[in-house]
Write a protein that holds these residues in place. Sequence first.
Motif, short mmCIF file in Angstrom:
data_model
loop_
_atom_site.label_atom_id
_atom_site.label_comp_id
_atom_site.label_asym_id
_atom_site.label_seq_id
_atom_site.Cartn_x
_atom_site.Cartn_y
_atom_site.Cartn_z
N ARG A 82 1.03 -1.20 -0.09
CA ARG A 82 0.14 -0.17 0.03
C ARG A 82 0.73 1.35 -0.08
O ARG A 82 0.58 2.13 -0.70
CB ARG A 82 -0.91 0.08 1.15
CG ARG A 82 -2.12 -0.90 1.20
CD ARG A 82 -2.95 -0.82 2.21
NE ARG A 82 -4.09 -1.81 2.00
CZ ARG A 82 -4.02 -2.95 2.73
NH1 ARG A 82 -3.21 -3.13 3.29
NH2 ARG A 82 -4.90 -3.92 2.60
N ILE A 85 2.01 1.92 -3.39
CA ILE A 85 1.26 2.33 -4.33
C ILE A 85 0.99 3.97 -4.07
O ILE A 85 0.85 4.65 -4.98
CB ILE A 85 -0.28 1.70 -4.30
CG1 ILE A 85 -0.19 0.08 -4.86
CG2 ILE A 85 -1.38 2.52 -4.87
CD1 ILE A 85 -1.00 -0.81 -4.59
N PRO A 89 1.45 5.75 -7.74
CA PRO A 89 0.02 5.16 -8.23
C PRO A 89 0.23 4.44 -9.52
O PRO A 89 -0.57 3.94 -10.09
CB PRO A 89 -0.73 6.23 -8.10
CG PRO A 89 -0.45 7.28 -7.05
CD PRO A 89 1.14 7.25 -7.53
N TYR A 95 0.45 -2.70 -7.26
CA TYR A 95 -0.75 -3.56 -7.31
C TYR A 95 -0.77 -5.02 -7.35
O TYR A 95 -1.51 -5.59 -6.53
CB TYR A 95 -1.59 -2.84 -8.44
CG TYR A 95 -1.92 -1.26 -8.39
CD1 TYR A 95 -2.98 -0.84 -7.76
CD2 TYR A 95 -1.08 -0.44 -9.03
CE1 TYR A 95 -3.35 0.56 -7.67
CE2 TYR A 95 -1.27 0.77 -8.83
CZ TYR A 95 -2.42 1.37 -8.06
OH TYR A 95 -2.70 2.78 -8.17
N ALA A 99 -2.15 -7.39 -4.32
CA ALA A 99 -3.05 -8.49 -4.76
C ALA A 99 -2.36 -9.96 -4.30
O ALA A 99 -3.16 -10.51 -3.74
CB ALA A 99 -3.32 -8.64 -6.14
N LEU A 111 -7.23 -5.23 -8.16
CA LEU A 111 -5.64 -4.73 -7.98
C LEU A 111 -4.99 -5.32 -9.20
O LEU A 111 -4.11 -4.67 -10.10
CB LEU A 111 -5.11 -5.24 -6.83
CG LEU A 111 -5.98 -4.48 -5.59
CD1 LEU A 111 -5.32 -5.47 -4.22
CD2 LEU A 111 -5.22 -2.96 -5.51
N LYS A 114 -5.55 -3.58 -12.54
CA LYS A 114 -5.16 -2.18 -12.44
C LYS A 114 -3.73 -2.42 -13.04
O LYS A 114 -3.20 -1.61 -13.79
CB LYS A 114 -5.37 -1.64 -10.88
CG LYS A 114 -4.81 -0.36 -10.83
CD LYS A 114 -5.19 0.89 -11.67
CE LYS A 114 -4.71 2.11 -11.31
NZ LYS A 114 -5.29 3.45 -11.68
N ALA A 115 -2.92 -3.59 -12.21
CA ALA A 115 -1.61 -3.40 -12.60
C ALA A 115 -1.48 -3.66 -14.24
O ALA A 115 -0.50 -3.22 -14.88
CB ALA A 115 -1.25 -4.82 -11.81
#
Length: 169
Positions: A82, A85, A89, A95, A99, A111, A114-115
């Motif tokens: 976290r 990120i 971001p 990410y 995950a 997650l 998103k990656a």
Amino acid sequence: VLDPGSDRPPAQMEAGSTNWLSVLDQLFQQVTDQLGAKVTPAQRASLARRCPSSVAALDCFGRSFAAWTEGKPRTELADWARKTIAADPQYAPGYAALALYTDKDAEAEPLLRKALKLRPDFAWAHRVLGDRLSHQNRPSAALREWRTAVRLDPDDEENLRHLAQGYIS
């Protein structure tokens, strides 16, 4: 730089910039020149993929990996992910790491998506997503992700192992 296969004395290299990524580029070029290394276009493309834009993100990601190798609790690993990120971001591995470290399937898949949106050629994220999909009893989707991971990084034996186990299942 010391080339153990040569009798040449070590070479010192210098680079300078306010942008640490520029320093990395300068040093990379000097090292490859010094060693006479030939870099293929595919290797150059891979190397052009940037580290996080923030040294703090790289530090947090490294600390998450160190905590993992030390057998720290998943909650600690997730905290470091976290922080990665938060520091950058746009850094896809942050990410994917979060995950991997979370116990919540509902949190993990978005997650990973998103990656992969940030970096579609991220083989490790495809493999981890395949694992998650397999655990959700979605074998076709899992196989698709594992095949993609193998196509993107055929030298990673873990990608091949996961794909083989998927076919065996």
